[in-house]
Design an enzyme around this catalytic site. Structure first.
Site, PDB file in Angstrom:
ATOM      1  N   GLU A 161       0.815  -1.216   0.000  1.00 25.63           N
ATOM      2  CA  GLU A 161       0.000   0.000   0.000  1.00 25.63           C
ATOM      3  C   GLU A 161       0.855   1.277   0.000  1.00 25.63           C
ATOM      4  O   GLU A 161       0.669   2.152  -0.827  1.00 25.63           O
ATOM      5  CB  GLU A 161      -0.893  -0.030   1.253  1.00 25.63           C
ATOM      6  CG  GLU A 161      -1.713   1.217   1.460  1.00 25.63           C
ATOM      7  CD  GLU A 161      -3.133   1.045   0.959  1.00 25.63           C
ATOM      8  OE1 GLU A 161      -3.447  -0.076   0.547  1.00 25.63           O
ATOM      9  OE2 GLU A 161      -3.879   2.013   0.975  1.00 25.63           O
ATOM     10  N   ASP A 162       1.782   1.352   0.944  1.00 26.82           N
ATOM     11  CA  ASP A 162       2.552   2.592   1.115  1.00 26.82           C
ATOM     12  C   ASP A 162       3.782   2.667   0.228  1.00 26.82           C
ATOM     13  O   ASP A 162       4.195   3.742  -0.189  1.00 26.82           O
ATOM     14  CB  ASP A 162       3.046   2.719   2.568  1.00 26.82           C
ATOM     15  CG  ASP A 162       1.916   3.093   3.501  1.00 26.82           C
ATOM     16  OD1 ASP A 162       0.761   3.118   3.031  1.00 26.82           O
ATOM     17  OD2 ASP A 162       2.189   3.352   4.677  1.00 26.82           O
TER      18      ASP A 162
END
Ligand code: MN
Length: 566
Positions: free
Chosen positions: A77-78
């Site tokens: 995600e990041d």
């Protein structure tokens, strides 16, 4: 918070798992590397968050894969790390868990959903494996502890989601301790005024109760010695703010009525000891009628087991005691996660250390449900398999562009979805986007998909849709619309000009009844010369209408007949 703390905790439960230790170490170092320079809103290095999440998972006694995934849960995600890269380094299992957590992070609750229950089910369905939920819960616990650093609107949203989605989910999994922690952490953000009131009014009473129980404890120890039971632990447990508040509401905010503000908890080795201790307490102090609860013989629906009693203790003050084994205690605290541990260690050294005998029949409800679905699983591997949530395998949960959860049968298509929203949306559907990509209308939706329907005014459904839809509702609506479109007639009106004679109506209607045709209406209109009889009947095609026409013609006195389909 450091790697060594995580490893130490892991080793407590899995002392011989060298591979697991290596996996956790590598995951930690890799996470540290990819998140280097990234900060939390608090200003702390990002790895702190990941390490807290991982430590929590280790404390729940989860396996090395889950802990590694906990360390890497924000990597996709990041940090947009490629899935292939994660698989290569840490294996399929870890990748699967991280992908599950990533999918869950896309679901945001804003307090508008019509059905919270569907949302919770969807989270389970998307997770596919309870370990994904455990990671999400560990992640959420740390996020809640550091919520202070976020801007207020975000605090509110996350606190609400925690209180209404994740705390009940944890409770459903038998993780009462986690559920209560989440509620307590959300409470000050959701009810700041009430939080202040409780802090102000309870603290004093609370301190006094703690001091009081300090006096009680040695008396209990002495009594247990007398009956020959050695407790593993005796401690006090302060009632949680969130549950105290709920209880206070029932008692008109009167603290006098809360006997379990601070309860004494006695952990013993065996179930037999639990009952011995209960008897010993009752010998010392008289119990309050109606307050003895045997949740060992009759566990709560979520699987909670313990003995509870409230007695007139020292100075006649009502005081609650909770008596249970270590295993019951762990299950109450960690629910399905603890159960996973006990199940996977059954018969091994660790398990014996945990003690407890009659465990088989007391699973948290979801684990029980899983068991029924998957029959018996004697070994560790089978139990991990069982954690894969297919409780909802016959349903899928998808989202509208507004984030509302729609519950559909498996293999449902965008057309089913469209009709579920509204029959007009279904009828005028010309295409669909799933997760922002155009898909064919017979695409099989997956749990977690965001579905958007493209419509065009005046468009009509295609009969081929009947073969691909899964819901009866959609099928019914498509049929209805198709019928309207082709104007398929359902009835025929016969116009019969005939002599006016006795038995004429009877002769006409008997033709219909002999041919098993039901009559909707039969009407006689008086004309100048001959009366006209209008018969509206259930004949839906011309061939049949012609046949009947010939028969009607043979009736004596009939002069003229015509018909039309309507
Ligand atoms: Mn996180």
């Amino acid at each position: 918070m450091s790697l060594s703390q995580i490893l130490e905790t892991y080793r407590t439960w899995f002392p011989d798992d060298a591979d697991g230790i290596v996996l956790i170490q590598q995951a930690y170092l890799y996470a540290e590397k990819i998140h280097k320079g990234q900060e939390r809103a608090s200003g702390e290095a990002y790895i702190t968050h990941l390490a807290h999440t991982a430590l929590q998972l280790a404390q729940w006694r989860l396996d090395a894969q889950t802990i590694a995934a906990g360390l890497l849960h924000d990597s996709i995600e990041d940090k947009q790390i490629a899935t292939g890269e994660i698989e290569k380094r840490f294996g399929k299992d870890v990748l699967f868990l991280i992908e599950g957590v990533t999918k869950l992070s896309k679901i945001k609750y804003r307090g508008q959903e019509r059905s919270l229950e569907s949302l919770r089910k969807m989270i389970l369905a998307i997770s596919k494996d309870l370990r994904v939920i455990f990671i999400k819960l560990a992640d959420r616990l740390h996020n809640m502890k550091t919520l202070d650093h976020l801007p207020p609107p975000k605090q509110k949203r996350i606190a609400l989601e925690t209180d209404e989605v994740y705390a009940p989910l944890a409770s459903r999994l038998g993780m009462q301790h986690v559920s209560g922690d989440l509620e307590d952490l959300a409470f000050p953000y959701l009810y700041p005024d009430k939080y202040e009131w409780i802090k102000e009014h309870v603290q004093e009473t609370y301190d006094a109760r703690n001091r009081y129980l300090e006096y009680v404890k040695p008396l209990v120890e002495k009594q247990l010695k007398k009956i020959g039971v050695i407790p593993l632990r005796i401690d006090y447990r302060a009632k949680r703010i969130s549950s105290l508040y709920k209880k206070l509401l029932r008692y008109e905010m009167n603290l006098e009525h809360i006997h379990d503000l601070v309860a004494m908890r006695i952990i013993v080795k065996t179930i037999d000891d639990c009952y011995l201790v209960l008897g010993a307490i009752h010998q010392l102090w008289r119990p309050l009628p109606g307050r003895i609860k045997d949740y060992i013989a009759l566990p709560k629906p979520n699987g909670y087991r313990s003995l509870h009693t409230t007695v007139f203790c020292l100075e006649n003050r009502p005081t609650e005691f909770q008596i249970r084994t270590q295993e019951m205690h762990d299950e109450a605290e960690h629910g399905a996660a603890a159960h996973w541990f006990y199940e996977s260690h059954r018969g091994t050294k660790q398990h014996k250390k945990g003690i407890g005998t009659a465990t088989q029949q007391h699973e948290s409800s979801i684990v029980k449900q899983l068991k029924e679905w998957q029959e018996e699983f004697p070994g560790t591997k089978e139990f991990v398999e069982a954690l894969k949530v297919d409780v909802f395998s016959d349903r899928i949960f998808v989202l509208t562009p507004q984030g509302e959860v729609i519950d559909l049968p498996r293999e449902a298509t965008p057309i089913d979805f469209a009709y579920h929203i509204h029959s007009e949306v279904g009828n005028s559907c010309i295409g669909a986007k799933v997760n922002n990509k155009i898909v064919p209308l017979d695409y099989q939706l997956q749990s977690g998909d965001y579905v958007e329907i493209l419509t065009q005014k005046g468009k009509k459904p295609s009969s081929s849709w009947l073969d691909t839809v899964r819901t009866n509702y959609a099928r019914k609506k498509i049929r209805l619309s198709l019928k309207k479109k082709m104007l398929i007639p359902k009835k025929t009106e016969f116009r019969i000009t005939c002599e006016s004679r006795v038995g004429m109506i009877k002769d006409i209607s008997s033709i219909f009844s002999r041919n098993k045709i039901s009559i909707t209406s039969l009407q006689t209109i008086e004309n100048e010369k001959y009366p006209l009889i209008k018969a509206l009947v259930d004949v839906d095609n011309r061939t049949r209408a012609e046949q009947i026409l010939l028969k009607l013609k043979k009736i004596e006195g009939v002069k003229e007949i015509s018909y039309k389909l309507i």
